[in-house]
Design a protein around this motif. Structure first.
Motif, PDB file in Angstrom:
ATOM      1  N   GLY A 182       0.743  -1.255   0.000  1.00 18.80           N
ATOM      2  CA  GLY A 182       0.000   0.000   0.000  1.00 18.80           C
ATOM      3  C   GLY A 182       0.768   1.297   0.000  1.00 18.80           C
ATOM      4  N   SER A 183       0.927   1.886   1.199  1.00 17.43           N
ATOM      5  CA  SER A 183       1.487   3.237   1.255  1.00 17.43           C
ATOM      6  C   SER A 183       2.993   3.238   0.993  1.00 17.43           C
ATOM      7  N   THR A 184       3.642   2.081   1.175  1.00 14.35           N
ATOM      8  CA  THR A 184       5.076   2.001   0.848  1.00 14.35           C
ATOM      9  C   THR A 184       5.243   2.130  -0.665  1.00 14.35           C
ATOM     10  N   ALA A 185       4.410   1.374  -1.398  1.00 21.39           N
ATOM     11  CA  ALA A 185       4.457   1.430  -2.864  1.00 21.39           C
ATOM     12  C   ALA A 185       4.140   2.849  -3.339  1.00 21.39           C
ATOM     13  N   ASP A 197      -8.928  -4.158   5.953  1.00 18.08           N
ATOM     14  CA  ASP A 197      -8.246  -2.988   6.535  1.00 18.08           C
ATOM     15  C   ASP A 197      -6.758  -3.233   6.730  1.00 18.08           C
ATOM     16  N   GLY A 198      -6.151  -3.937   5.801  1.00 18.50           N
ATOM     17  CA  GLY A 198      -4.704  -4.149   5.863  1.00 18.50           C
ATOM     18  C   GLY A 198      -4.299  -5.366   6.667  1.00 18.50           C
ATOM     19  N   ARG A 199      -5.289  -6.111   7.204  1.00 21.34           N
ATOM     20  CA  ARG A 199      -4.919  -7.308   7.969  1.00 21.34           C
ATOM     21  C   ARG A 199      -4.351  -8.387   7.039  1.00 21.34           C
ATOM     22  N   THR A 234       0.313  -9.288   2.575  1.00 23.22           N
ATOM     23  CA  THR A 234       1.425 -10.098   2.054  1.00 23.22           C
ATOM     24  C   THR A 234       1.304 -11.564   2.468  1.00 23.22           C
ATOM     25  N   LEU A 235       0.254 -11.872   3.232  1.00 20.46           N
ATOM     26  CA  LEU A 235       0.095 -13.247   3.728  1.00 20.46           C
ATOM     27  C   LEU A 235      -0.451 -14.119   2.587  1.00 20.46           C
ATOM     28  N   HIS A 236       0.429 -14.556   1.729  1.00 19.66           N
ATOM     29  CA  HIS A 236      -0.001 -15.295   0.535  1.00 19.66           C
ATOM     30  C   HIS A 236       1.151 -16.188   0.079  1.00 19.66           C
ATOM     31  N   ASP A 280       1.233  -6.144  14.377  1.00 22.67           N
ATOM     32  CA  ASP A 280       1.594  -6.514  13.008  1.00 22.67           C
ATOM     33  C   ASP A 280       1.650  -8.038  12.891  1.00 22.67           C
ATOM     34  N   ILE A 281       1.014  -8.561  11.882  1.00 22.19           N
ATOM     35  CA  ILE A 281       0.999 -10.017  11.673  1.00 22.19           C
ATOM     36  C   ILE A 281       1.788 -10.377  10.407  1.00 22.19           C
ATOM     37  N   GLY A 282       1.440  -9.727   9.338  1.00 25.69           N
ATOM     38  CA  GLY A 282       2.109 -10.043   8.068  1.00 25.69           C
ATOM     39  C   GLY A 282       3.577  -9.668   8.079  1.00 25.69           C
ATOM     40  N   GLY A 283       3.910  -8.547   8.769  1.00 28.91           N
ATOM     41  CA  GLY A 283       5.305  -8.086   8.832  1.00 28.91           C
ATOM     42  C   GLY A 283       6.210  -9.113   9.490  1.00 28.91           C
ATOM     43  N   PRO A 284       5.897  -9.513  10.751  1.00 25.32           N
ATOM     44  CA  PRO A 284       6.758 -10.514  11.402  1.00 25.32           C
ATOM     45  C   PRO A 284       6.834 -11.820  10.621  1.00 25.32           C
ATOM     46  N   ALA A 285       5.737 -12.187   9.945  1.00 22.45           N
ATOM     47  CA  ALA A 285       5.769 -13.442   9.163  1.00 22.45           C
ATOM     48  C   ALA A 285       6.829 -13.332   8.063  1.00 22.45           C
ATOM     49  N   MET A 286       6.873 -12.183   7.396  1.00 25.49           N
ATOM     50  CA  MET A 286       7.885 -11.988   6.339  1.00 25.49           C
ATOM     51  C   MET A 286       9.294 -11.935   6.931  1.00 25.49           C
ATOM     52  N   VAL A 287       9.408 -11.223   8.072  1.00 26.25           N
ATOM     53  CA  VAL A 287      10.733 -11.067   8.700  1.00 26.25           C
ATOM     54  C   VAL A 287      11.278 -12.433   9.090  1.00 26.25           C
TER      55      VAL A 287
HETATM   56  N1  LIG Z   1      -1.162  -8.296   7.008  1.00 28.95           N
HETATM   57  C1  LIG Z   1      -0.233  -8.296   6.122  1.00 28.95           C
HETATM   58  O1  LIG Z   1      -0.265  -9.105   5.235  1.00 28.95           O
HETATM   59  C2  LIG Z   1       0.875  -7.323   6.208  1.00 28.95           C
HETATM   60  N2  LIG Z   1       1.930  -7.344   5.389  1.00 28.95           N
HETATM   61  C3  LIG Z   1       2.738  -6.302   5.733  1.00 28.95           C
HETATM   62  N3  LIG Z   1       2.193  -5.660   6.778  1.00 28.95           N
HETATM   63  C4  LIG Z   1       2.761  -4.475   7.439  1.00 28.95           C
HETATM   64  O2  LIG Z   1       2.286  -3.343   6.736  1.00 28.95           O
HETATM   65  C5  LIG Z   1       3.177  -2.249   6.933  1.00 28.95           C
HETATM   66  C6  LIG Z   1       3.360  -1.506   5.664  1.00 28.95           C
HETATM   67  O3  LIG Z   1       2.133  -1.202   5.091  1.00 28.95           O
HETATM   68  P1  LIG Z   1       1.995  -0.005   4.075  1.00 28.95           P
HETATM   69  O4  LIG Z   1       3.010  -0.250   3.028  1.00 28.95           O
HETATM   70  O5  LIG Z   1       0.613  -0.056   3.580  1.00 28.95           O
HETATM   71  O6  LIG Z   1       2.273   1.252   4.846  1.00 28.95           O
HETATM   72  C7  LIG Z   1       4.468  -2.824   7.436  1.00 28.95           C
HETATM   73  O7  LIG Z   1       4.648  -2.343   8.763  1.00 28.95           O
HETATM   74  C8  LIG Z   1       4.249  -4.325   7.397  1.00 28.95           C
HETATM   75  O8  LIG Z   1       4.884  -4.946   8.495  1.00 28.95           O
HETATM   76  C9  LIG Z   1       1.045  -6.259   7.104  1.00 28.95           C
HETATM   77  N4  LIG Z   1       0.220  -5.847   8.079  1.00 28.95           N
HETATM   78  C10 LIG Z   1      -0.058  -6.388   9.240  1.00 28.95           C
HETATM   79  O9  LIG Z   1      -0.248  -7.412   9.647  1.00 28.95           O
END
Ligand SMILES: NC(=O)c1ncn([C@@H]2O[C@H](COP(=O)(O)O)[C@@H](O)[C@H]2O)c1NC=O
Length: 530
Positions: free
Chosen positions: A50-53, A77-79, A82-84, A140-147
């Motif tokens: 999202g906002s990073t892009a 709502d962003g939950r 990247t969880l894919h 944060d859920i998706g972030g730690p999963a990627m990390v």
């Molecule tokens: N749910 C997800 O799949 C997911 N993937 C990445 N995030 C977090 O979203 C944040 C970045 O989001 P954005 O680019 O929209 O600002 C990062 O802090 C990252 O850790 C996620 N958000 C939280 O869980």
């Protein structure tokens, strides 16, 4: 199939990994565009959320939305972003294995060689006073999963969790890629980061419930390895607790490296000095005070006066001591300390001219406490096989420490005597049990510490005080189980006593005080210190 079941010979060696594709998802956009510029300049494909892009695109760099990779919209709502599997297969494929390379081809997934993630600002959100769902949404859920995925797959992927590491990635890109050693270090930092994050989350849940949490995780970062521990044959290190604002976070302004014992004593000294709101100085040897004194806030050079009187308690023991002040150190105090061999001096600040004088003592360790210095709310002590945790000891009375006292013997004390008793009682909390502290005019004059019976502590305090015992007041950290200890103080000429009371033989103890015509207060609260 859980875990690697592969023949070790199937692993191909990988050291330098050239970055072709990066996954970037950051809450904190600090330094993002510098990194994006370097990656774009090297022809590296960026995939982002999202906002990073949006930030990268707005700056004129090409970026692929993660939804184009997953074929699934960022939702809830962003939950879910990247969880894919299309993302995580690209993070977890171990390209040292031909089989993983083939599977990625079959799945139509491209690998990532760099992952840049920083997590939702959970700690900052809690600190802002947010509650309930507003806090939960910042887990944060998706972030730690990627990390964690990228860190596990460090033979193939570099993981970056902080803008502080962007510089080394920019350098690595310029040099042709990341090295295995570098990726291992980044992975270690990444796992520490997610551990600290989860500790903060768990702590928040615990804080909202009553009592202690079901598990205890202490998160601390290695600050440095110390020369040695309590003794020279013991190895030791200092770790900094995340969110700590104590002696471990103090700034060293002068002197030799702090030792293990220096830290322990400095902590004890600060604990003693900061029990007082008025200017106070404590001098510590082997974690016990050999002098504590206060001064009226408006007294001329109050902190220097407190120091001089603390030193006068036991100048022999103060040699090689650790001094803490709860006010700025002044020139006058500095000039006195210059003449006394002192290991460590710790204070919230130092006048410029005081620091100039103190710095002439090359070996004197000078520590400045953090501006937001705060004692720990909880204390932990390691025992074999476990950890004891308790709330830090505090005086429970609000306002004056005397407000909950009751007169147990003799006449009610006049205001000066009561003030001295309050000082003695407060200072006694910093003395290791069994603790007896004799005081006069806001300064300790005799301290009996660490004895295995209270009578010996009384003897020690009276002996140390010498002539000064007569007319002093005394505090005892716990009740007198018999009248014998009290009698030692009475024989020494102590004229008023404060102690918790509560012994089955209180009547006997009260009778001894009455017979001597001595005032005695009960606090109803004990302050053992081990
Ligand atoms: N749910 C997800 O799949 C997911 N993937 C990445 N995030 C977090 O979203 C944040 C970045 O989001 P954005 O680019 O929209 O600002 C990062 O802090 C990252 O850790 C996620 N958000 C939280 O869980």
């Amino acid at each position: 199939m859980a875990g690697p079941s592969h023949d070790k010979s199937l692993y191909r060696e990988r050291d330098v990994v050239k970055i072709k594709r990066a996954l970037i998802s950051v809450s904190d956009k600090t330094g993002l565009l510098d990194l994006a510029r370097a990656l774009a300049g090297a022809g590296i494909e960026m995939v982002s959320t999202g906002s990073t892009a949006q930030t990268i695109r707005d700056a004129g760099f090409e970026v692929t939305d993660v939804a184009n990779i997953t074929g699934f919209p960022e939702s809830l709502d962003g939950r879910v972003k990247t969880l894919h599997p299309s993302v995580h297969a690209g993070l977890l494929a171990d390209l040292r294995l031909e089989s993983h390379e083939q599977q990625l081809d079959q799945l139509g997934v491209e690998p990532f060689e760099l992952v840049v993630v920083n997590l939702y600002p959970f700690v900052e959100t809690v600190a802002s006073g947010a509650i309930g769902d507003d806090v939960v949404e910042q887990i944060d859920i998706g972030g730690p999963a990627m990390v964690r995925a990228a860190a596990k797959n460090h033979p193939n992927v570099a993981i970056v969790v902080s803008p502080a590491s962007y510089g080394e990635i920019i350098d690595a890109v310029a040099q042709g890629g990341t090295t295995l050693i570098q990726r291992r270090e980044l992975a270690a930092r990444a796992f520490s980061h997610t551990a600290a994050y989860d500790t903060a989350v768990a702590g928040w849940f615990t804080d909202t419930a009553e009592g202690f949490g079901a598990s205890l995780t202490i998160q601390a970062e290695l600050a440095h390895v110390l020369r040695y521990g309590e003794n020279s044959h013991q190895e030791a290190a200092l770790y900094l607790r995340a969110g700590g604002h104590g002696i471990a976070q103090a700034t060293q302004l002068n002197g030799k490296e702090m030792s293990y014992n220096n830290f322990v004593d400095a902590d004890a000294a600060v604990r003693a000095a900061y029990d007082f709101t008025v200017p106070a100085v404590a001098i510590i040897k082997h974690a016990n005070p050999c002098g504590i004194a206060i001064a009226a806030p408006k007294a001329p050079d109050a902190i220097a006066s407190a120091h001089a009187r603390a030193h006068a308690c036991d100048p022999v023991s103060a040699f090689g001591g650790v001094i803490a002040a709860n006010r700025m150190v002044t020139l006058k105090m500095a000039e006195t300390i210059k003449e006394i061999f002192t290991e460590v001096l710790v204070a919230p600040g130092f006048d410029e001219d005081a620091l100039d004088v103190l710095r002439t003592k090359k070996n004197l360790r000078i520590l400045q406490l953090p501006a937001d210095f705060a004692p720990e709310p909880l204390e932990a002590k390691q025992i074999s096989g476990g950890i004891l945790v308790q709330q830090a000891d505090r005086f429970s009375a609000h306002g004056s420490v005397t407000s909950s006292w009751s007169l147990a013997a003799g006449e009610a004390a006049d205001p000066e005597t009561l003030a001295d008793l309050a000082f003695a009682w407060t200072a006694c909390r910093s003395v290791k049990s069994n603790a007896i502290l004799l005081a006069k005019n806001g300064a300790s004059v005799g301290v009996g510490m660490g004895q295995v019976n209270r009578v010996d502590s009384c003897h020690l305090a009276v002996t140390r005080a010498g002539d000064r015992a007569a007319g002093s007041v005394a505090a005892s950290d716990a009740f007198f189980p018999f009248a014998d200890g009290l009698q030692v103080l009475l024989d020494g000429g102590v004229r008023a006593i404060v102690q918790p009371g509560g012994s089955v033989r209180d009547e006997e103890v009260i009778a001894a005080a009455q017979a001597a015509g001595v005032t005695m207060y009960f606090t109803g609260e004990r302050h053992f210190f081990h």
